[in-house]
Write an enzyme that holds these catalytic residues in place. Structure first.
Site, PDB file in Angstrom:
ATOM      1  N   LYS A 139     -56.298  51.957   8.185  1.00 45.12           N
ATOM      2  CA  LYS A 139     -56.331  53.280   8.814  1.00 45.12           C
ATOM      3  C   LYS A 139     -54.915  53.837   8.936  1.00 45.12           C
ATOM      4  O   LYS A 139     -54.675  55.027   8.713  1.00 45.12           O
ATOM      5  CB  LYS A 139     -57.028  53.215  10.177  1.00 45.12           C
ATOM      6  CG  LYS A 139     -58.539  53.022  10.048  1.00 45.12           C
ATOM      7  CD  LYS A 139     -59.260  53.088  11.384  1.00 45.12           C
ATOM      8  CE  LYS A 139     -60.765  52.952  11.202  1.00 45.12           C
ATOM      9  NZ  LYS A 139     -61.530  52.967  12.429  1.00 45.12           N
ATOM     10  N   ARG A 193     -67.602  48.162  17.467  1.00 37.90           N
ATOM     11  CA  ARG A 193     -68.755  47.270  17.262  1.00 37.90           C
ATOM     12  C   ARG A 193     -69.222  46.645  18.563  1.00 37.90           C
ATOM     13  O   ARG A 193     -70.355  46.190  18.690  1.00 37.90           O
ATOM     14  CB  ARG A 193     -68.417  46.177  16.241  1.00 37.90           C
ATOM     15  CG  ARG A 193     -67.315  45.264  16.689  1.00 37.90           C
ATOM     16  CD  ARG A 193     -66.887  44.311  15.596  1.00 37.90           C
ATOM     17  NE  ARG A 193     -65.898  43.345  16.074  1.00 37.90           N
ATOM     18  CZ  ARG A 193     -64.607  43.585  16.226  1.00 37.90           C
ATOM     19  NH1 ARG A 193     -64.129  44.781  15.957  1.00 37.90           N
ATOM     20  NH2 ARG A 193     -63.790  42.640  16.664  1.00 37.90           N
ATOM     21  N   HIS A 243     -86.219  40.558  -6.881  1.00 38.88           N
ATOM     22  CA  HIS A 243     -86.132  41.089  -8.242  1.00 38.88           C
ATOM     23  C   HIS A 243     -84.770  40.826  -8.865  1.00 38.88           C
ATOM     24  O   HIS A 243     -84.474  41.358  -9.917  1.00 38.88           O
ATOM     25  CB  HIS A 243     -86.459  42.592  -8.227  1.00 38.88           C
ATOM     26  CG  HIS A 243     -87.844  42.844  -7.695  1.00 38.88           C
ATOM     27  ND1 HIS A 243     -88.969  42.834  -8.490  1.00 38.88           N
ATOM     28  CD2 HIS A 243     -88.285  43.044  -6.426  1.00 38.88           C
ATOM     29  CE1 HIS A 243     -90.040  43.046  -7.731  1.00 38.88           C
ATOM     30  NE2 HIS A 243     -89.651  43.170  -6.479  1.00 38.88           N
ATOM     31  N   GLU A 256     -66.348  40.883  11.144  1.00 39.84           N
ATOM     32  CA  GLU A 256     -65.351  41.450  12.063  1.00 39.84           C
ATOM     33  C   GLU A 256     -65.049  40.547  13.260  1.00 39.84           C
ATOM     34  O   GLU A 256     -63.899  40.443  13.669  1.00 39.84           O
ATOM     35  CB  GLU A 256     -65.806  42.829  12.548  1.00 39.84           C
ATOM     36  CG  GLU A 256     -65.799  43.873  11.434  1.00 39.84           C
ATOM     37  CD  GLU A 256     -66.162  45.253  11.930  1.00 39.84           C
ATOM     38  OE1 GLU A 256     -65.405  45.838  12.715  1.00 39.84           O
ATOM     39  OE2 GLU A 256     -67.244  45.753  11.550  1.00 39.84           O
ATOM     40  N   SER A 266     -69.865  52.084  14.082  1.00 43.12           N
ATOM     41  CA  SER A 266     -70.560  53.313  14.469  1.00 43.12           C
ATOM     42  C   SER A 266     -71.673  53.639  13.477  1.00 43.12           C
ATOM     43  O   SER A 266     -72.697  54.224  13.839  1.00 43.12           O
ATOM     44  CB  SER A 266     -69.582  54.488  14.518  1.00 43.12           C
ATOM     45  OG  SER A 266     -68.629  54.281  15.535  1.00 43.12           O
TER      46      SER A 266
HETATM   47  C1  F6R Z   1     -64.222  48.001  14.855  1.00 41.14           C
HETATM   48  C2  F6R Z   1     -65.385  48.381  14.065  1.00 41.14           C
HETATM   49  C3  F6R Z   1     -65.161  49.229  12.846  1.00 41.14           C
HETATM   50  C4  F6R Z   1     -65.216  50.712  13.212  1.00 41.14           C
HETATM   51  C5  F6R Z   1     -64.992  51.598  11.994  1.00 41.14           C
HETATM   52  C6  F6R Z   1     -65.159  53.081  12.304  1.00 41.14           C
HETATM   53  O1  F6R Z   1     -64.648  47.370  16.026  1.00 41.14           O
HETATM   54  O2  F6R Z   1     -66.464  48.017  14.373  1.00 41.14           O
HETATM   55  O3  F6R Z   1     -66.143  48.887  11.899  1.00 41.14           O
HETATM   56  O4  F6R Z   1     -66.464  51.008  13.784  1.00 41.14           O
HETATM   57  O5  F6R Z   1     -63.721  51.386  11.481  1.00 41.14           O
HETATM   58  O6  F6R Z   1     -64.443  53.463  13.434  1.00 41.14           O
HETATM   59  P1  F6R Z   1     -65.178  54.313  14.575  1.00 41.14           P
HETATM   60  O7  F6R Z   1     -66.330  53.504  15.016  1.00 41.14           O
HETATM   61  O8  F6R Z   1     -64.169  54.521  15.630  1.00 41.14           O
HETATM   62  O9  F6R Z   1     -65.596  55.587  13.905  1.00 41.14           O
END
Ligand code: F6R
Length: 357
Positions: free
Chosen positions: A349, A153, A255, A239, A60
């Site tokens: 997470k 992603r 640099h 990823e 995101s």
């Molecule tokens: C998983 C991905 C991660 C999430 C990240 C934040 O596909 O791309 O990099 O984007 O952990 O999670 P969100 O996007 O749901 O805020």
């Protein structure tokens, strides 16, 4: 025949069809356009913001990187990217804060969005649901709803393009209809070229994945939008392909990093250098790229120069990004891994969520 041309094997390995998601990138962009058109922005219309802060992590977070790089030439207010828990002190009342989180639940983004509320900033949340949707609805803030069911992603077409076009509706992004058309047409053409049905000999994404197989990609962009895209490539190799990967940008890398390849030759022999080249880059950047490649070529297994395609910056950014995204999926398949799961992100997470109990 390599596995990439064996469609049955590809389907077996790619259990959640990440390749299908990439093949439909054009479709996502078209849908994103419709979502932006139908989003109600009454709370934010006709306001003069003191600045814009774009929040977001990982898949995101790319939204902020790329939008900033595309508008920085002409937007006369500060544009700040926040990838963490806290808003900088200078982001305060009068600023527009855009919280981008595909799940809506990423704790850093939720924390910074809550701080935006406390500071009386204008807030716009972009998500498929989750806590940021709740924050928006409880506090009467604008919400952009994205379709659910994707990996963040893999939803970059929704995340980036919807946010970009919403900002266009707010007269912050300045881009013509014809530039948007050009970008969309280019992506449509590229998706025809990169899709699984096109065999390796005729498919630049499959060819690039083969070059990278068992090698570590190091991606060099140029400051601005090609730097955002270089970072995106690195993240996609991480990823989707589960490969280590690194990136850097011209001119800064001249640099420091240019010198840093002098040692550890035994290690870097399995690295492939990927360099983005924009024919409209300033002359001095072109000389930097040429000279740097001459200086460091011998430290790499291979050097791949990618000629950026498209007329507008939007077309160049999207088409270059797209090649990296789909190549990273092909690389996963060559490596025999399912591109979709990112178990380690989920573990982290879940571990953090325990702190809330
Ligand atoms: C998983 C991905 C991660 C999430 C990240 C934040 O596909 O791309 O990099 O984007 O952990 O999670 P969100 O996007 O749901 O805020």
């Amino acid at each position: 025949m390599n596995i990439l041309d064996n469609l049955k094997k590809v389907r077996e390995l790619d259990k959640q069809d990440m390749l299908g998601v990439e093949e439909n990138f054009y479709g996502q962009l078209l849908e994103a356009k419709k979502i932006a058109e139908s989003t109600v922005l009454s709370q934010l219309k006709n306001k003069n913001f003191a600045g814009i802060a774009i929040l977001g992590m990982g898949g995101s977070g790319f939204t902020g990187d790329i939008i900033k790089s595309l508008i920085i030439d002409y937007v006369e207010i500060p544009v700040e990217i926040v990838k963490g828990y806290d808003l900088p002190a200078f982001v305060k009342k009068g600023w527009l804060v855009i919280a981008v989180s595909y799940s809506g639940n990423t704790e850093e983004t939720v924390s910074a969005a809550n701080q935006a509320l406390q500071k009386n900033c204008e807030l716009l949340c972009v998500a498929s649901g989750g806590k940021t949707e709740e924050i928006a609805s409880v506090n009467g803030k604008c919400f952009v709803r994205l379709p659910s069911g994707f990996q963040p992603r893999g939803a970059s077409g929704y995340l980036f393009f919807t946010t970009y076009l919403v900002l266009r509706k707010l007269c912050i992004v300045n881009i013509s209809d014809s530039e948007i058309e050009e970008a969309l047409n280019l992506i449509r053409k590229k998706s025809e070229l990169y899709k699984r049905d096109i065999d390796t000999d005729n498919n630049p994404a499959k060819k690039l994945a083969l070059k990278l197989f068992n090698n570590m990609p190091v991606i060099y962009g140029t400051d601005g939008y090609l730097s955002a895209v270089a970072f995106r490539w690195k993240c996609e190799f991480n990823e989707n392909s589960k490969y280590p990967s690194f990136w850097a940008e011209f001119p800064e890398l001249n640099h420091n990093e240019t010198v840093g390849w002098e040692n550890l030759k035994g290690l870097t022999g399995n690295f492939v250098l990927i360099v983005f080249k924009d024919k409209e880059a300033r002359e001095r950047i072109k000389v930097r790229i040429k000279t740097t490649v001459q200086l460091i070529r011998s430290h790499f297994n291979d050097v791949v120069e990618i000629d950026v395609e498209g007329r507008s910056k939007l077309a160049k950014a999207l088409s270059t990004m797209y090649l990296g995204d789909i190549t990273s999926v092909y690389l996963a398949l060559l490596a025999g891994v399912d591109p979709t799961p990112v178990d380690r992100i989920s573990i982290l997470k879940a571990e953090l969520a325990k702190l809330d109990k």
